[in-house]
Write a protein that holds these residues in place. Structure first.
Motif, PDB file in Angstrom:
ATOM      1  N   THR A   1      16.247   1.435  -0.411  1.00 49.63           N
ATOM      2  CA  THR A   1      16.611   0.077  -0.800  1.00 49.63           C
ATOM      3  C   THR A   1      15.418  -0.843  -0.576  1.00 49.63           C
ATOM      4  O   THR A   1      14.479  -0.495   0.155  1.00 49.63           O
ATOM      5  CB  THR A   1      17.808  -0.454   0.017  1.00 49.63           C
ATOM      6  N   VAL A   2      15.485  -2.002  -1.171  1.00 49.44           N
ATOM      7  CA  VAL A   2      14.417  -2.989  -1.006  1.00 49.44           C
ATOM      8  C   VAL A   2      14.286  -3.366   0.459  1.00 49.44           C
ATOM      9  O   VAL A   2      13.178  -3.496   0.987  1.00 49.44           O
ATOM     10  CB  VAL A   2      14.700  -4.233  -1.882  1.00 49.44           C
ATOM     11  N   GLY A   3      15.408  -3.524   1.138  1.00 48.86           N
ATOM     12  CA  GLY A   3      15.385  -3.874   2.553  1.00 48.86           C
ATOM     13  C   GLY A   3      14.686  -2.826   3.405  1.00 48.86           C
ATOM     14  O   GLY A   3      13.979  -3.151   4.351  1.00 48.86           O
ATOM     15  N   GLU A   4      14.877  -1.553   3.072  1.00 46.51           N
ATOM     16  CA  GLU A   4      14.235  -0.472   3.817  1.00 46.51           C
ATOM     17  C   GLU A   4      12.734  -0.426   3.573  1.00 46.51           C
ATOM     18  O   GLU A   4      11.986   0.086   4.404  1.00 46.51           O
ATOM     19  CB  GLU A   4      14.843   0.877   3.426  1.00 46.51           C
ATOM     20  N   CYS A   5      12.300  -0.920   2.427  1.00 47.92           N
ATOM     21  CA  CYS A   5      10.880  -0.852   2.050  1.00 47.92           C
ATOM     22  C   CYS A   5      10.087  -2.063   2.513  1.00 47.92           C
ATOM     23  O   CYS A   5       8.874  -2.105   2.357  1.00 47.92           O
ATOM     24  CB  CYS A   5      10.752  -0.726   0.530  1.00 47.92           C
TER      25      CYS A   5
ATOM     26  N   GLY B   1       0.780  -1.230   0.000  1.00 46.10           N
ATOM     27  CA  GLY B   1       0.000   0.000   0.000  1.00 46.10           C
ATOM     28  C   GLY B   1       0.812   1.280   0.000  1.00 46.10           C
ATOM     29  O   GLY B   1       0.246   2.364   0.091  1.00 46.10           O
ATOM     30  N   ARG B   2       2.137   1.179  -0.130  1.00 41.40           N
ATOM     31  CA  ARG B   2       2.993   2.366  -0.128  1.00 41.40           C
ATOM     32  C   ARG B   2       3.717   2.501  -1.456  1.00 41.40           C
ATOM     33  O   ARG B   2       4.212   1.518  -2.003  1.00 41.40           O
ATOM     34  CB  ARG B   2       4.051   2.266   0.978  1.00 41.40           C
ATOM     35  N   ILE B   3       3.800   3.739  -1.954  1.00 43.08           N
ATOM     36  CA  ILE B   3       4.601   4.020  -3.140  1.00 43.08           C
ATOM     37  C   ILE B   3       6.052   4.063  -2.693  1.00 43.08           C
ATOM     38  O   ILE B   3       6.403   4.788  -1.757  1.00 43.08           O
ATOM     39  CB  ILE B   3       4.186   5.347  -3.802  1.00 43.08           C
ATOM     40  N   LEU B   4       6.900   3.280  -3.350  1.00 41.64           N
ATOM     41  CA  LEU B   4       8.299   3.184  -2.950  1.00 41.64           C
ATOM     42  C   LEU B   4       9.112   4.321  -3.550  1.00 41.64           C
ATOM     43  O   LEU B   4       8.960   4.650  -4.724  1.00 41.64           O
ATOM     44  CB  LEU B   4       8.874   1.837  -3.387  1.00 41.64           C
ATOM     45  N   GLU B   5       9.985   4.898  -2.752  1.00 40.53           N
ATOM     46  CA  GLU B   5      10.819   6.012  -3.177  1.00 40.53           C
ATOM     47  C   GLU B   5      12.087   5.490  -3.843  1.00 40.53           C
ATOM     48  O   GLU B   5      12.690   4.517  -3.380  1.00 40.53           O
ATOM     49  CB  GLU B   5      11.190   6.872  -1.968  1.00 40.53           C
ATOM     50  N   ASN B   6      12.518   6.164  -4.917  1.00 38.51           N
ATOM     51  CA  ASN B   6      13.666   5.723  -5.705  1.00 38.51           C
ATOM     52  C   ASN B   6      14.944   5.592  -4.888  1.00 38.51           C
ATOM     53  O   ASN B   6      15.764   4.714  -5.147  1.00 38.51           O
ATOM     54  CB  ASN B   6      13.921   6.688  -6.868  1.00 38.51           C
ATOM     55  N   ASN B   7      15.158   6.457  -3.918  1.00 41.46           N
ATOM     56  CA  ASN B   7      16.426   6.466  -3.193  1.00 41.46           C
ATOM     57  C   ASN B   7      16.474   5.445  -2.056  1.00 41.46           C
ATOM     58  O   ASN B   7      17.476   5.357  -1.362  1.00 41.46           O
ATOM     59  CB  ASN B   7      16.708   7.872  -2.638  1.00 41.46           C
TER      60      ASN B   7
ATOM     61  N   ASP C   1       5.715  -9.470   4.743  1.00 48.69           N
ATOM     62  CA  ASP C   1       6.767 -10.345   4.235  1.00 48.69           C
ATOM     63  C   ASP C   1       6.790 -11.659   5.006  1.00 48.69           C
ATOM     64  O   ASP C   1       6.847 -11.687   6.229  1.00 48.69           O
ATOM     65  CB  ASP C   1       8.134  -9.681   4.334  1.00 48.69           C
ATOM     66  N   ILE C   2       6.766 -12.747   4.250  1.00 47.04           N
ATOM     67  CA  ILE C   2       6.833 -14.084   4.823  1.00 47.04           C
ATOM     68  C   ILE C   2       8.210 -14.639   4.478  1.00 47.04           C
ATOM     69  O   ILE C   2       8.591 -14.629   3.297  1.00 47.04           O
ATOM     70  CB  ILE C   2       5.735 -14.995   4.236  1.00 47.04           C
ATOM     71  N   PRO C   3       8.964 -15.088   5.472  1.00 45.56           N
ATOM     72  CA  PRO C   3      10.287 -15.637   5.162  1.00 45.56           C
ATOM     73  C   PRO C   3      10.177 -16.750   4.126  1.00 45.56           C
ATOM     74  O   PRO C   3       9.370 -17.658   4.250  1.00 45.56           O
ATOM     75  CB  PRO C   3      10.771 -16.176   6.512  1.00 45.56           C
TER      76      PRO C   3
END
Length: 117
Positions: free
Chosen positions: A70-74, A62-68, A80-82
């Motif tokens: 990382t995937v880990g930060e988002c 539900g969030r627009i991801l910012e270009n700057n 997320d399911i391991p």
């Protein structure tokens, strides 16, 4: 963290319901990098594909991801399911067409007509 946890399986859901992926990406990969992958792997038979990173919006949890970022930060700890696959939605916003530039004081543009009786 182990090397396996530093990798995320991501698939990109296009507006017509088709997918690109899933593919494995490091948690340190930037959102800009993901967008470049989407552009390079956009299905050739689909019209109106993105041309630049600015044309693509990625939405996750539900969030627009910012270009700057990382995937880990988002990552969303709730979604997320391991070992699972994360689905990111892709929205393409092509750049607006350039409109004709109008001159403000152009007499041809004036639509007022004065009538003196």
């Amino acid at each position: 963290m182990s090397g396996v946890q530093d990798q995320l399986e991501i698939k990109f859901r296009l507006s017509d319901g088709s997918d690109i992926g899933p593919k494995s990406f490091p948690a340190a990969a930037s959102v800009t990098y993901l967008k470049e992958i989407i552009i390079s792997q956009w299905p050739k038979e689909k019209e109106n594909g993105p041309r630049t990173v600015k044309d693509v919006k990625l939405i996750s949890a539900g969030r627009i991801l910012e270009n700057n970022r990382t995937v880990g930060e988002c990552r969303s700890p709730l979604c997320d399911i391991p070992g699972g696959v994360t689905t990111m939605h892709v929205v393409v916003q092509p750049p607006p067409l350039e409109k004709e530039k109008k001159v403000i004081n152009d007499p041809k543009q004036n639509k007022c007509v004065c009538v003196i009786l």
